[in-house]
Write an enzyme that holds these catalytic residues in place. Structure first.
Site, PDB file in Angstrom:
ATOM      1  N   TYR A 136       0.871  -1.179   0.000  1.00 44.53           N
ATOM      2  CA  TYR A 136       0.000   0.000   0.000  1.00 44.53           C
ATOM      3  C   TYR A 136       0.902   1.221   0.000  1.00 44.53           C
ATOM      4  N   GLN A 138       1.216   4.779  -0.170  1.00 44.27           N
ATOM      5  CA  GLN A 138       0.573   6.094  -0.047  1.00 44.27           C
ATOM      6  C   GLN A 138       1.589   7.141   0.421  1.00 44.27           C
ATOM      7  N   SER A 145       0.810  12.563   6.674  1.00 46.68           N
ATOM      8  CA  SER A 145      -0.506  12.963   7.182  1.00 46.68           C
ATOM      9  C   SER A 145      -1.319  13.684   6.117  1.00 46.68           C
ATOM     10  N   ARG A 311       7.518 -12.511  41.872  1.00 43.42           N
ATOM     11  CA  ARG A 311       8.614 -11.687  42.404  1.00 43.42           C
ATOM     12  C   ARG A 311       8.348 -11.263  43.842  1.00 43.42           C
ATOM     13  N   THR A 428       1.654   6.053  15.165  1.00 39.87           N
ATOM     14  CA  THR A 428       1.976   6.897  14.005  1.00 39.87           C
ATOM     15  C   THR A 428       1.363   6.356  12.719  1.00 39.87           C
ATOM     16  N   GLU A 430      -1.026   4.510  10.027  1.00 37.54           N
ATOM     17  CA  GLU A 430      -2.481   4.633   9.817  1.00 37.54           C
ATOM     18  C   GLU A 430      -3.016   5.933  10.399  1.00 37.54           C
TER      19      GLU A 430
HETATM   20  C1  LIG Z   1       2.566  -7.080  19.113  1.00 41.19           C
HETATM   21  C2  LIG Z   1       1.273  -6.724  18.659  1.00 41.19           C
HETATM   22  C3  LIG Z   1       1.369  -5.670  17.641  1.00 41.19           C
HETATM   23  C4  LIG Z   1       0.570  -6.003  16.455  1.00 41.19           C
HETATM   24  C5  LIG Z   1       1.133  -5.250  15.354  1.00 41.19           C
HETATM   25  C6  LIG Z   1       0.493  -5.631  14.086  1.00 41.19           C
HETATM   26  C7  LIG Z   1       1.210  -4.876  13.034  1.00 41.19           C
HETATM   27  C8  LIG Z   1       0.476  -4.904  11.777  1.00 41.19           C
HETATM   28  C9  LIG Z   1       1.284  -4.362  10.676  1.00 41.19           C
HETATM   29  C10 LIG Z   1       0.956  -2.953  10.494  1.00 41.19           C
HETATM   30  C11 LIG Z   1       1.321  -2.456   9.195  1.00 41.19           C
HETATM   31  C12 LIG Z   1       1.175  -0.983   9.217  1.00 41.19           C
HETATM   32  C13 LIG Z   1       0.690  -0.520   7.923  1.00 41.19           C
HETATM   33  C14 LIG Z   1       0.587   0.943   7.920  1.00 41.19           C
HETATM   34  C15 LIG Z   1       0.077   1.531   6.875  1.00 41.19           C
HETATM   35  C16 LIG Z   1      -0.063   2.994   6.785  1.00 41.19           C
HETATM   36  O1  LIG Z   1       0.315   3.746   7.632  1.00 41.19           O
HETATM   37  S1  LIG Z   1      -0.828   3.532   5.364  1.00 41.19           S
HETATM   38  C17 LIG Z   1      -0.811   5.279   5.415  1.00 41.19           C
HETATM   39  C18 LIG Z   1      -1.785   5.807   6.414  1.00 41.19           C
HETATM   40  N1  LIG Z   1      -1.848   7.233   6.292  1.00 41.19           N
HETATM   41  C19 LIG Z   1      -2.662   7.948   7.003  1.00 41.19           C
HETATM   42  O2  LIG Z   1      -3.393   7.452   7.829  1.00 41.19           O
HETATM   43  C20 LIG Z   1      -2.684   9.408   6.675  1.00 41.19           C
HETATM   44  C21 LIG Z   1      -3.485  10.215   7.646  1.00 41.19           C
HETATM   45  N2  LIG Z   1      -4.113  11.319   6.963  1.00 41.19           N
HETATM   46  C22 LIG Z   1      -5.427  11.281   6.541  1.00 41.19           C
HETATM   47  O3  LIG Z   1      -6.120  10.303   6.750  1.00 41.19           O
HETATM   48  C23 LIG Z   1      -6.001  12.474   5.837  1.00 41.19           C
HETATM   49  O4  LIG Z   1      -5.225  13.034   4.958  1.00 41.19           O
HETATM   50  C24 LIG Z   1      -6.633  13.470   6.809  1.00 41.19           C
HETATM   51  C25 LIG Z   1      -5.893  13.607   8.110  1.00 41.19           C
HETATM   52  C26 LIG Z   1      -8.014  12.906   7.041  1.00 41.19           C
HETATM   53  C27 LIG Z   1      -6.753  14.904   6.237  1.00 41.19           C
HETATM   54  O5  LIG Z   1      -7.143  14.862   4.921  1.00 41.19           O
HETATM   55  P1  LIG Z   1      -7.869  16.081   4.179  1.00 41.19           P
HETATM   56  O6  LIG Z   1      -8.058  15.718   2.779  1.00 41.19           O
HETATM   57  O7  LIG Z   1      -7.158  17.338   4.492  1.00 41.19           O
HETATM   58  O8  LIG Z   1      -9.184  15.958   4.870  1.00 41.19           O
HETATM   59  P2  LIG Z   1     -10.096  16.983   5.511  1.00 41.19           P
HETATM   60  O9  LIG Z   1     -10.252  18.194   4.639  1.00 41.19           O
HETATM   61  O10 LIG Z   1      -9.687  17.169   6.918  1.00 41.19           O
HETATM   62  O11 LIG Z   1     -11.391  16.111   5.405  1.00 41.19           O
HETATM   63  C28 LIG Z   1     -12.205  16.033   4.253  1.00 41.19           C
HETATM   64  C29 LIG Z   1     -13.469  15.299   4.655  1.00 41.19           C
HETATM   65  O12 LIG Z   1     -13.230  13.891   4.565  1.00 41.19           O
HETATM   66  C30 LIG Z   1     -13.469  13.266   5.810  1.00 41.19           C
HETATM   67  N3  LIG Z   1     -12.535  12.149   5.929  1.00 41.19           N
HETATM   68  C31 LIG Z   1     -11.213  12.230   6.029  1.00 41.19           C
HETATM   69  N4  LIG Z   1     -10.684  10.977   6.066  1.00 41.19           N
HETATM   70  C32 LIG Z   1     -11.706  10.115   5.948  1.00 41.19           C
HETATM   71  C33 LIG Z   1     -11.800   8.693   5.903  1.00 41.19           C
HETATM   72  N5  LIG Z   1     -10.727   7.922   6.026  1.00 41.19           N
HETATM   73  N6  LIG Z   1     -13.010   8.159   5.777  1.00 41.19           N
HETATM   74  C34 LIG Z   1     -14.120   8.917   5.695  1.00 41.19           C
HETATM   75  N7  LIG Z   1     -14.093  10.280   5.723  1.00 41.19           N
HETATM   76  C35 LIG Z   1     -12.904  10.861   5.853  1.00 41.19           C
HETATM   77  C36 LIG Z   1     -13.266  14.346   6.824  1.00 41.19           C
HETATM   78  O13 LIG Z   1     -13.930  14.062   7.991  1.00 41.19           O
HETATM   79  C37 LIG Z   1     -13.842  15.542   6.105  1.00 41.19           C
HETATM   80  O14 LIG Z   1     -15.234  15.478   6.188  1.00 41.19           O
HETATM   81  P3  LIG Z   1     -16.087  16.833   6.237  1.00 41.19           P
HETATM   82  O15 LIG Z   1     -15.697  17.519   7.502  1.00 41.19           O
HETATM   83  O16 LIG Z   1     -17.481  16.346   6.246  1.00 41.19           O
HETATM   84  O17 LIG Z   1     -15.712  17.615   5.041  1.00 41.19           O
HETATM   85  C1  LIG Z   2       6.145   1.227  11.035  1.00 38.91           C
HETATM   86  C2  LIG Z   2       5.443   2.059  10.012  1.00 38.91           C
HETATM   87  C3  LIG Z   2       4.807   1.434   8.966  1.00 38.91           C
HETATM   88  C4  LIG Z   2       4.198   2.189   7.967  1.00 38.91           C
HETATM   89  N1  LIG Z   2       3.623   1.561   6.905  1.00 38.91           N
HETATM   90  C5  LIG Z   2       3.107   2.287   5.889  1.00 38.91           C
HETATM   91  C6  LIG Z   2       2.567   1.658   4.730  1.00 38.91           C
HETATM   92  O1  LIG Z   2       2.512   0.423   4.637  1.00 38.91           O
HETATM   93  N2  LIG Z   2       2.108   2.432   3.736  1.00 38.91           N
HETATM   94  C7  LIG Z   2       2.115   3.784   3.794  1.00 38.91           C
HETATM   95  O2  LIG Z   2       1.682   4.428   2.855  1.00 38.91           O
HETATM   96  N3  LIG Z   2       2.608   4.412   4.886  1.00 38.91           N
HETATM   97  C8  LIG Z   2       3.087   3.710   5.919  1.00 38.91           C
HETATM   98  N4  LIG Z   2       3.600   4.337   7.032  1.00 38.91           N
HETATM   99  C9  LIG Z   2       3.615   5.801   7.076  1.00 38.91           C
HETATM  100  C10 LIG Z   2       2.618   6.381   8.082  1.00 38.91           C
HETATM  101  O3  LIG Z   2       1.312   6.198   7.677  1.00 38.91           O
HETATM  102  C11 LIG Z   2       2.924   7.860   8.303  1.00 38.91           C
HETATM  103  O4  LIG Z   2       4.200   7.957   8.865  1.00 38.91           O
HETATM  104  C12 LIG Z   2       1.871   8.482   9.199  1.00 38.91           C
HETATM  105  O5  LIG Z   2       0.653   8.621   8.522  1.00 38.91           O
HETATM  106  C13 LIG Z   2       2.304   9.855   9.757  1.00 38.91           C
HETATM  107  O6  LIG Z   2       2.619  10.719   8.754  1.00 38.91           O
HETATM  108  P1  LIG Z   2       4.005  11.541   8.706  1.00 38.91           P
HETATM  109  O7  LIG Z   2       5.092  10.559   8.826  1.00 38.91           O
HETATM  110  O8  LIG Z   2       3.902  12.391   7.517  1.00 38.91           O
HETATM  111  O9  LIG Z   2       3.998  12.422   9.988  1.00 38.91           O
HETATM  112  P2  LIG Z   2       3.911  14.013  10.040  1.00 38.91           P
HETATM  113  O10 LIG Z   2       2.561  14.423   9.581  1.00 38.91           O
HETATM  114  O11 LIG Z   2       5.070  14.619   9.370  1.00 38.91           O
HETATM  115  O12 LIG Z   2       3.985  14.224  11.593  1.00 38.91           O
HETATM  116  C14 LIG Z   2       5.043  14.889  12.281  1.00 38.91           C
HETATM  117  C15 LIG Z   2       4.458  15.669  13.464  1.00 38.91           C
HETATM  118  O13 LIG Z   2       3.632  16.704  12.979  1.00 38.91           O
HETATM  119  C16 LIG Z   2       2.371  16.695  13.617  1.00 38.91           C
HETATM  120  N5  LIG Z   2       1.343  17.148  12.667  1.00 38.91           N
HETATM  121  C17 LIG Z   2       1.243  16.843  11.348  1.00 38.91           C
HETATM  122  N6  LIG Z   2       0.154  17.443  10.808  1.00 38.91           N
HETATM  123  C18 LIG Z   2      -0.437  18.131  11.794  1.00 38.91           C
HETATM  124  C19 LIG Z   2      -1.600  18.959  11.864  1.00 38.91           C
HETATM  125  N7  LIG Z   2      -2.387  19.160  10.803  1.00 38.91           N
HETATM  126  N8  LIG Z   2      -1.915  19.514  13.045  1.00 38.91           N
HETATM  127  C20 LIG Z   2      -1.158  19.286  14.134  1.00 38.91           C
HETATM  128  N9  LIG Z   2      -0.047  18.513  14.139  1.00 38.91           N
HETATM  129  C21 LIG Z   2       0.315  17.942  12.978  1.00 38.91           C
HETATM  130  C22 LIG Z   2       2.166  15.249  14.039  1.00 38.91           C
HETATM  131  O14 LIG Z   2       1.282  15.162  15.154  1.00 38.91           O
HETATM  132  C23 LIG Z   2       3.584  14.817  14.382  1.00 38.91           C
HETATM  133  O15 LIG Z   2       3.833  15.193  15.712  1.00 38.91           O
HETATM  134  C24 LIG Z   2       4.204   3.608   8.047  1.00 38.91           C
HETATM  135  C25 LIG Z   2       4.831   4.232   9.125  1.00 38.91           C
HETATM  136  C26 LIG Z   2       5.451   3.474  10.097  1.00 38.91           C
HETATM  137  C27 LIG Z   2       6.135   4.162  11.232  1.00 38.91           C
END
Ligand SMILES: CCCCCCCCCCCCC/C=C/C(=O)SCCNC(=O)CCNC(=O)[C@H](O)C(C)(C)COP(=O)(O)OP(=O)(O)OC[C@H]1O[C@@H](n2cnc3c(N)ncnc32)[C@H](O)[C@@H]1OP(=O)(O)O
Ligand SMILES: Cc1cc2nc3c(=O)[nH]c(=O)nc-3n(C[C@H](O)[C@H](O)[C@H](O)COP(=O)(O)OP(=O)(O)OC[C@H]3O[C@@H](n4cnc5c(N)ncnc54)[C@H](O)[C@@H]3O)c2cc1C
Length: 670
Positions: A136, A138, A145, A311, A428, A430
């Site tokens: 995935y 992204q 973020s 312990r 961090t 998702e």
């Molecule tokens: C030992 C045990 C441990 C177990 C461990 C298991 C491990 C398993 C392995 C794990 C593998 C990890 C894999 C990780 C993968 C990733 O990290 S993938 C990348 C993930 N990235 C993010 O999550 C990014 C976060 N950012 C966002 O989601 C968005 O950009 C944002 C913060 C939502 C902002 O976007 P923006 O376009 O600016 O949105 P807004 O203008 O604020 O919102 C627009 C409207 O849309 C609504 N909205 C936003 N997101 C969603 C959504 N997901 N679904 C539905 N709606 C959404 C938002 O509310 C706004 O609505 P309105 O207010 O009505 O306009």
């Molecule tokens: C172990 C791991 C696995 C991952 N796997 C995947 C994957 O499979 N696929 C994928 O696409 N991504 C993956 N990611 C990436 C992950 O989804 C991002 O790192 C995460 O969404 C945070 O985004 P960033 O790194 O840009 O943080 P940033 O947004 O740069 O955050 C830095 C700091 O800024 C602050 N900040 C940012 N924006 C704002 C705001 N609007 N207001 C206030 N504070 C703010 C945050 O709170 C944080 O303190 C993974 C990350 C990790 C660590």
């Protein structure tokens, strides 16, 4: 000879509830318990799933071992003909992070959520049989973020009916996707769609990145691993990767077109499906992460509780049968209980809210199939908020569990350092937890502003509809026992949340520019969002207690845990509760009195409550947390397995120890 004594038998005999029934509650159903128990034992007894000490492996060996295990998992699933349910338990108990987590956890859900039926028919059979392995993609080097800020482009070329995927800048390099670095053959790539000279925002594209014949990157693709991550073992078995595109061409029909599409002529066409569905895979995974949080925390708590009962430190007024003084079990120290039992209660609370969230998500999917998008904003807010709340608390709880185990908790063989290092990035990935809470507060401010137009809040925000009552009501607690009332507790949480929310809403009106107001008040908004999420967790725990709960003492113990979870939160967030006048200082002190009595009720049941998680020693992977409590021989044995102990005189003695010693000798002679 192996010690077969159960050192915790006495503790187990003190339990005042039916542990087998509690196991069913924890598992979710008798069926879930039976299946999970069978698979846990299967994994524990198969040497192919043995857990070598990952902390001492080099990065390359760690990665190779994870690859081997993932391949073995796949082999066994097919040989045994496991069902989907059994398969997910198998992966869970194998407990080794590899590319398959992201393949099954994100790549497949992204296709299911964002591809058309025709596209699903083409790609899902390949993904489901692992003829292709996906990731995935992204996040980029420059943006995680801010998804709208992604820089990768997908430009439609009407001449060839293709999209050109391109990384125009260094910061547009995809960065982090799991499984990308060395394994994935395909990726769902998120990129800015450009057609007919116009930009249409971020969309998903299915891109092949490696050859299915020799695994080399396809032309125009640069791909590799992003390097070592936090802690030893942990996420280092995963090849999080970097990916760049140099004008890579893919057929037009590899844009995921459920939400919007580009026609053969290059026309961008939107459907009536909300654009946010493109973010659907994140909603799905955030919901599963809440379940992960309860698992990770319960593992840590199981280890810390069993060890705390084994312990002993310092003297005790009691003597043993022979008249010898025995030391106090550290679990009997009130400070230990006040640190440990709220974590135990939180593990249960997160389990139940995770169960409910899974139901909410399933309900959303059913509604979406009927083109009903009405609950999407609430599900987004709940998954985002609860993911944030539970992962932050679980990560802190794992670290606290390590400290509860004293020095031995710092040893890798305690299992706690790796558990922490594996789990803490959940705060961090998702979605950064603060960024997600800001999404929740945005949803809540909207809900409050809609009250004026007569819109009645429903679901988890229904309590906001009782704003007049909750702003005025006073807590009736007069003595410590009065806190043993779930309605009183819930009302205190709702009053505190709504008062914080209304204060934010009122303060926002003081800003001419709403965006500036939101930014200025963001710390308060985050606090209010946390308060709202805590209302959800407390209310779902209470709902659980209202279900038909079988077994002697089970309901009583769960009630006790619910009170501990809630009253401890009041204690932790006392500033909020007092400043909003949701409770008085006297009532706060009565809550602390009540907590002490509740801890005393948990104490004889503590070991049985962690036994109810039904974790095998293999899964726990901790010499401090093993079922029989035989801690010291295990610790001692484990130390000798360290590679440093393979030789008596260490490598490097002649080069680097002896000369130093000799030098001292010479200095002494002078
Ligand atoms: C030992 C045990 C441990 C177990 C461990 C298991 C491990 C398993 C392995 C794990 C593998 C990890 C894999 C990780 C993968 C990733 O990290 S993938 C990348 C993930 N990235 C993010 O999550 C990014 C976060 N950012 C966002 O989601 C968005 O950009 C944002 C913060 C939502 C902002 O976007 P923006 O376009 O600016 O949105 P807004 O203008 O604020 O919102 C627009 C409207 O849309 C609504 N909205 C936003 N997101 C969603 C959504 N997901 N679904 C539905 N709606 C959404 C938002 O509310 C706004 O609505 P309105 O207010 O009505 O306009
Ligand atoms: C172990 C791991 C696995 C991952 N796997 C995947 C994957 O499979 N696929 C994928 O696409 N991504 C993956 N990611 C990436 C992950 O989804 C991002 O790192 C995460 O969404 C945070 O985004 P960033 O790194 O840009 O943080 P940033 O947004 O740069 O955050 C830095 C700091 O800024 C602050 N900040 C940012 N924006 C704002 C705001 N609007 N207001 C206030 N504070 C703010 C945050 O709170 C944080 O303190 C993974 C990350 C990790 C660590």
């Amino acid at each position: 000879m192996e010690d077969t004594v159960d050192h915790l038998a006495h503790e187990r005999s003190k339990a005042q509830f039916n542990v087998e029934e509690m196991k069913i509650i924890w598992a979710g159903s008798l069926h879930a318990l039976q299946v999970s128990d069978r698979i846990a034992k299967l994994v524990a007894s198969d040497p192919g799933f043995g857990k070598e000490n990952r902390a001492v492996l080099s990065r390359k060996d760690l990665f190779k071992s994870a690859l081997k295990k993932a391949a073995y998992v796949w082999k066994r699933i097919n040989e045994l003909g496991l069902s989907e349910e059994e398969t997910s338990w198998l992966r869970f108990y194998v407990d080794e992070l590899a590319y398959d987590y992201v393949h099954w956890g994100m790549f497949v859900p992204a296709i299911k959520g964002s591809a058309t039926e025709e596209q699903q028919n083409k790609w899902l059979p390949l993904a489901n049989t692992m003829q292709i392995i996906g990731t995935y993609a992204q996040t980029e080097l420059g943006h995680g973020s801010n998804v709208r800020g992604l820089e990768t482009t997908a430009t439609f070329d009407p001449v060839t009916d293709e999209f050109i995927i391109h990384s125009p800048t260094l910061t547009s390099s995809k960065w982090w996707p799991g499984g990308l670095g060395k394994v994935a053959t395909h990726a769902v790539v998120y990129a800015q769609l450009i057609t007919d000279g116009k930009e249409y925002g971020v969309n998903g594209f299915l891109v092949q990145i490696r050859s299915l014949d020799d695994h080399f990157p396809l032309p125009g693709i640069t791909v590799g691993d992003i390097g070592m991550k936090f802690g030893s073992g942990a996420f280092n078995s995963m090849d999080n990767g970097v990916l760049r595109f140099d004008r890579v061409r893919i057929p037009r029909n590899q844009m995921l077109m459920r939400v919007s599409k580009v026609t053969r002529e290059g026309k961008y066409v939107e459907s009536n499906i909300p654009k946010q569905i493109i973010y659907g895979a994140m909603v799905y995974v955030r919901q599963t992460i809440v379940a992960d949080a309860s698992i990770a925390l319960s593992r840590a708590v199981c280890i810390a509780t069993r060890y705390s009962a084994v312990r002993r430190q310092f003297g005790s007024p009691q003597n043993d049968q022979n008249g010898n003084g025995i030391e106090t079990q550290v679990i009997d120290y009130k400070t230990q209980q006040s640190r440990l039992f709220p974590l135990l209660a939180s593990a249960y609370a997160f389990r139940f809210v995770g169960e409910w969230l899974k139901w909410l998500y399933t309900d959303l999917i059913q509604k979406l199939e009927g083109n009903d998008f009405s609950t999407l904003p609430e599900v987004h807010a709940c998954t985002a908020g609860l993911k944030s709340l539970t992962t932050s608390a679980a990560a802190d709880g794992i670290e606290e569990s390590r400290k509860l185990c004293g020095g031995h908790g710092y040893l890798s063989s305690s299992g706690l350092p790796e558990l922490y290092a594996t789990f803490v990035p959940a705060c961090t990935y998702e979605g950064d937890n603060v960024v997600l809470l800001l999404q929740v507060s945005r949803f809540l401010m909207k809900t409050i502003s809609q009250l004026q137009s007569g819109k009645k809040p429903t679901g988890t925000t229904a309590y906001i509809g009782h704003v007049e009552h909750l702003i005025q009501c006073g807590c009736n607690v007069k003595k410590a026992e009065d806190w043993l009332n779930l309605c009183v507790i819930l009302e205190a949480f709702e009053a505190r949340a709504i008062r914080l929310l209304v204060a934010c809403a009122e303060n926002l009106t003081k800003f001419a520019n709403p965006l500036q107001g939101f930014s200025e008040l963001s710390p308060d908004l985050v606090e209010a969002a946390v308060a709202h999420c805590q209302v959800i967790v407390v209310s779902k725990f209470i709902e659980k207690l209202q279900q038909n709960i079988q077994g002697i003492g089970v309901k009583q113990l769960l009630e006790t845990l619910c009170y501990i979870y809630s009253l401890n939160l009041i204690h932790k967030h006392l500033g909020d509760f007092l400043s909003t006048r949701s409770i008085t200082p006297k009532q706060a002190s009565l809550a602390s009195d009540q907590l002490r009595s509740l801890y005393a009720k948990v104490r004889p049941n503590a070991i049985a409550l962690v036994d109810a998680f039904n974790y095998t020693d293999h899964f726990l992977g901790s010499v401090l947390g093993s079922y029989d409590g035989n801690v010291y021989p295990k610790l001692y044995e484990e130390a000798w397995k360290d590679p440093l102990n393979e030789s008596v005189v260490p490598d490097g003695y002649h080069e680097n120890i002896r000369p130093v010693l000799k030098q001292q000798l010479q200095n002494a002679r002078l």
